[in-house]
Design a protein around this motif. Structure first.
Motif, PDB file in Angstrom:
ATOM      1  N   LEU A  50       3.993  15.605   0.757  1.00  0.00           N
ATOM      2  CA  LEU A  50       4.686  15.807   2.027  1.00  0.00           C
ATOM      3  C   LEU A  50       6.133  15.331   1.948  1.00  0.00           C
ATOM      4  N   SER A  51       6.343  14.228   1.277  1.00  0.00           N
ATOM      5  CA  SER A  51       7.690  13.702   1.122  1.00  0.00           C
ATOM      6  C   SER A  51       8.571  14.680   0.356  1.00  0.00           C
ATOM      7  N   ALA A  52       8.039  15.244  -0.700  1.00  0.00           N
ATOM      8  CA  ALA A  52       8.791  16.226  -1.491  1.00  0.00           C
ATOM      9  C   ALA A  52       9.100  17.467  -0.655  1.00  0.00           C
ATOM     10  N   ALA A  53       8.132  17.906   0.141  1.00  0.00           N
ATOM     11  CA  ALA A  53       8.348  19.087   0.983  1.00  0.00           C
ATOM     12  C   ALA A  53       9.420  18.811   2.033  1.00  0.00           C
ATOM     13  N   MET A  54       9.377  17.627   2.631  1.00  0.00           N
ATOM     14  CA  MET A  54      10.385  17.272   3.632  1.00  0.00           C
ATOM     15  C   MET A  54      11.774  17.185   3.007  1.00  0.00           C
ATOM     16  N   GLN A  55      11.835  16.635   1.809  1.00  0.00           N
ATOM     17  CA  GLN A  55      13.126  16.527   1.123  1.00  0.00           C
ATOM     18  C   GLN A  55      13.684  17.918   0.829  1.00  0.00           C
ATOM     19  N   THR A  56      12.831  18.836   0.415  1.00  0.00           N
ATOM     20  CA  THR A  56      13.244  20.213   0.150  1.00  0.00           C
ATOM     21  C   THR A  56      13.775  20.867   1.426  1.00  0.00           C
ATOM     22  N   LEU A  57      13.092  20.643   2.546  1.00  0.00           N
ATOM     23  CA  LEU A  57      13.548  21.198   3.821  1.00  0.00           C
ATOM     24  C   LEU A  57      14.890  20.604   4.236  1.00  0.00           C
ATOM     25  N   GLN A  58      15.066  19.314   4.000  1.00  0.00           N
ATOM     26  CA  GLN A  58      16.340  18.683   4.345  1.00  0.00           C
ATOM     27  C   GLN A  58      17.484  19.280   3.529  1.00  0.00           C
ATOM     28  N   ALA A  60      17.532  22.284   2.196  1.00  0.00           N
ATOM     29  CA  ALA A  60      17.728  23.660   2.672  1.00  0.00           C
ATOM     30  C   ALA A  60      18.494  23.661   3.995  1.00  0.00           C
ATOM     31  N   ASN A  61      18.160  22.763   4.899  1.00  0.00           N
ATOM     32  CA  ASN A  61      18.876  22.682   6.174  1.00  0.00           C
ATOM     33  C   ASN A  61      20.339  22.324   5.953  1.00  0.00           C
ATOM     34  N   GLY A  62      20.576  21.382   5.057  1.00  0.00           N
ATOM     35  CA  GLY A  62      21.956  21.005   4.752  1.00  0.00           C
ATOM     36  C   GLY A  62      22.755  22.172   4.209  1.00  0.00           C
ATOM     37  N   GLN A  63      22.136  22.952   3.336  1.00  0.00           N
ATOM     38  CA  GLN A  63      22.824  24.112   2.767  1.00  0.00           C
ATOM     39  C   GLN A  63      23.086  25.163   3.845  1.00  0.00           C
ATOM     40  N   LEU A  64      22.130  25.347   4.731  1.00  0.00           N
ATOM     41  CA  LEU A  64      22.287  26.320   5.819  1.00  0.00           C
ATOM     42  C   LEU A  64      23.419  25.900   6.755  1.00  0.00           C
ATOM     43  N   ILE A  65      23.461  24.633   7.107  1.00  0.00           N
ATOM     44  CA  ILE A  65      24.517  24.141   7.988  1.00  0.00           C
ATOM     45  C   ILE A  65      25.883  24.293   7.319  1.00  0.00           C
TER      46      ILE A  65
END
Length: 75
Positions: A50-58, A60-65
């Protein structure tokens, strides 16, 4: 007439039964501890996933922003 060994045989049977119960209790405790260790390892693995998945989402969100900001500023 009762045997003169009657009290001793009863005592030895009681001691044997008590020892068997103690052995069972010790084995039961060992099984419980082993099951707890397995649960902890499984939960730790889930937490890491779960930690790895959350880090990946963070990321991705940073790149999107960053991409959205570049579009808005025209860069």
């Amino acid at each position: 007439p009762r045997s003169t060994l009657f009290p001793y045989t009863t005592l030895f049977r009681s001691v044997s039964a008590l020892k068997a119960k103690m052995d069972f209790d010790a084995a039961s405790k060992a099984v419980d501890e082993a099951m707890l260790r397995v649960r902890i390892q499984r939960d730790r693995a889930k937490l890491e996933a779960l930690s790895a998945a959350m880090q990946t989402l963070q990321v991705a969100n940073g790149q999107l922003i960053a991409a959205m900001e570049r579009e808005l500023t025209g860069q």
